[in-house]
Design an enzyme around this catalytic site. Structure first.
Site, mmCIF file in Angstrom:
data_model
loop_
_atom_site.group_PDB
_atom_site.id
_atom_site.type_symbol
_atom_site.label_atom_id
_atom_site.label_comp_id
_atom_site.label_asym_id
_atom_site.label_seq_id
_atom_site.Cartn_x
_atom_site.Cartn_y
_atom_site.Cartn_z
ATOM 1 C CB CYS A 151 43.231 42.230 42.424
ATOM 2 S SG CYS A 151 43.394 43.962 42.427
ATOM 3 C CG HIS A 177 40.405 44.960 37.935
ATOM 4 N ND1 HIS A 177 40.128 44.732 38.235
ATOM 5 C CD2 HIS A 177 41.712 45.919 38.623
ATOM 6 C CE1 HIS A 177 40.764 44.323 39.508
ATOM 7 N NE2 HIS A 177 42.254 45.057 39.345
ATOM 8 C CD GLU A 178 44.437 48.060 36.330
ATOM 9 O OE1 GLU A 178 44.978 48.894 37.344
ATOM 10 O OE2 GLU A 178 44.491 47.020 36.773
ATOM 11 C CG HIS A 234 43.084 49.456 41.575
ATOM 12 N ND1 HIS A 234 43.381 48.853 43.094
ATOM 13 C CD2 HIS A 234 43.197 48.479 40.267
ATOM 14 C CE1 HIS A 234 43.519 47.401 42.705
ATOM 15 N NE2 HIS A 234 43.420 47.203 41.346
#
Ligand code: CO
Length: 183
Positions: A99, A141-142, A145
């Site tokens: 990341c 993953h995004e 966030h």
């Protein structure tokens, strides 16, 4: 414009991103900044919150192999994702992830293999799609966030503790190096 990327454990990274309502010049500038910043730092994905703007937007550009089997990023493969929704997840895969907000650290994370998603593009058009493999990993993953989470939160207790200890050590070392010749 190339922006600074917030580094873990910056508290802004913990903020939940707000839905985008206006598909206007401000959003387009944000998306352009994201892609310039990601290109500059050499990432595969970047969420808006990582440059300090907690809006539900991220970009992904998965590298492809060129004729020499080297990874290259092609501009036309960039996807811009606004207001993502994960409709369903299926299967399992383990992928080595990093990341841009946790530079220099990679670890294996288990995630779904295929995902069914809905999102909007920069003009507000609604898109429905299925992704798998690396793309599914990057999406999940995004999306983390956007919910104020960082991928290291998926580590088990022992690995997380080890990570936190090494991360602190690394930060201290970096600070000492930065202060070296400052009189
Ligand atoms: Co990230």
């Amino acid at each position: 414009m190339i922006k600074d990327i917030l580094i873990y454990p910056n508290p802004i990274l913990r903020q939940k991103s707000k839905p985008v309502e206006e598909f206007d010049d401000v959003l387009h500038q944000l998306l352009d900044d994201l892609s310039e910043t990601m290109e500059h730092y050499g990432g595969v994905g970047l969420a808006s919150v990582q440059i300090g703007v907690p809006k539900a937007a991220f970009i992904i550009n998965i590298p492809v192999k060129d004729e020499n089997d080297e990874d290259i990023i092609k501009k036309e493969n960039l996807i811009e994702v606004i207001n993502p929704q994960i409709i369903s997840q299926d299967g399992e895969q383990v992928f080595s992830e990093g990341c841009l907000s946790v530079p220099g650290y990679t670890t294996e994370i288990k995630r779904a293999k295929t995902i069914q998603v809905k999102y909007q593009d920069r003009y507000g058009n609604h898109i429905s799609k299925k992704f798998y493999g690396y793309m599914a990993v990057a999406w999940l993953h995004e999306c983390e966030h956007l919910s104020g989470r960082i991928f290291v939160e998926n580590l088990n207790f022992t690995d997380r503790k080890k990570f936190e200890k090494n991360w602190k050590k690394k930060k201290k070392k970096k600070k000492n190096e930065e202060n070296k010749n400052k009189i």
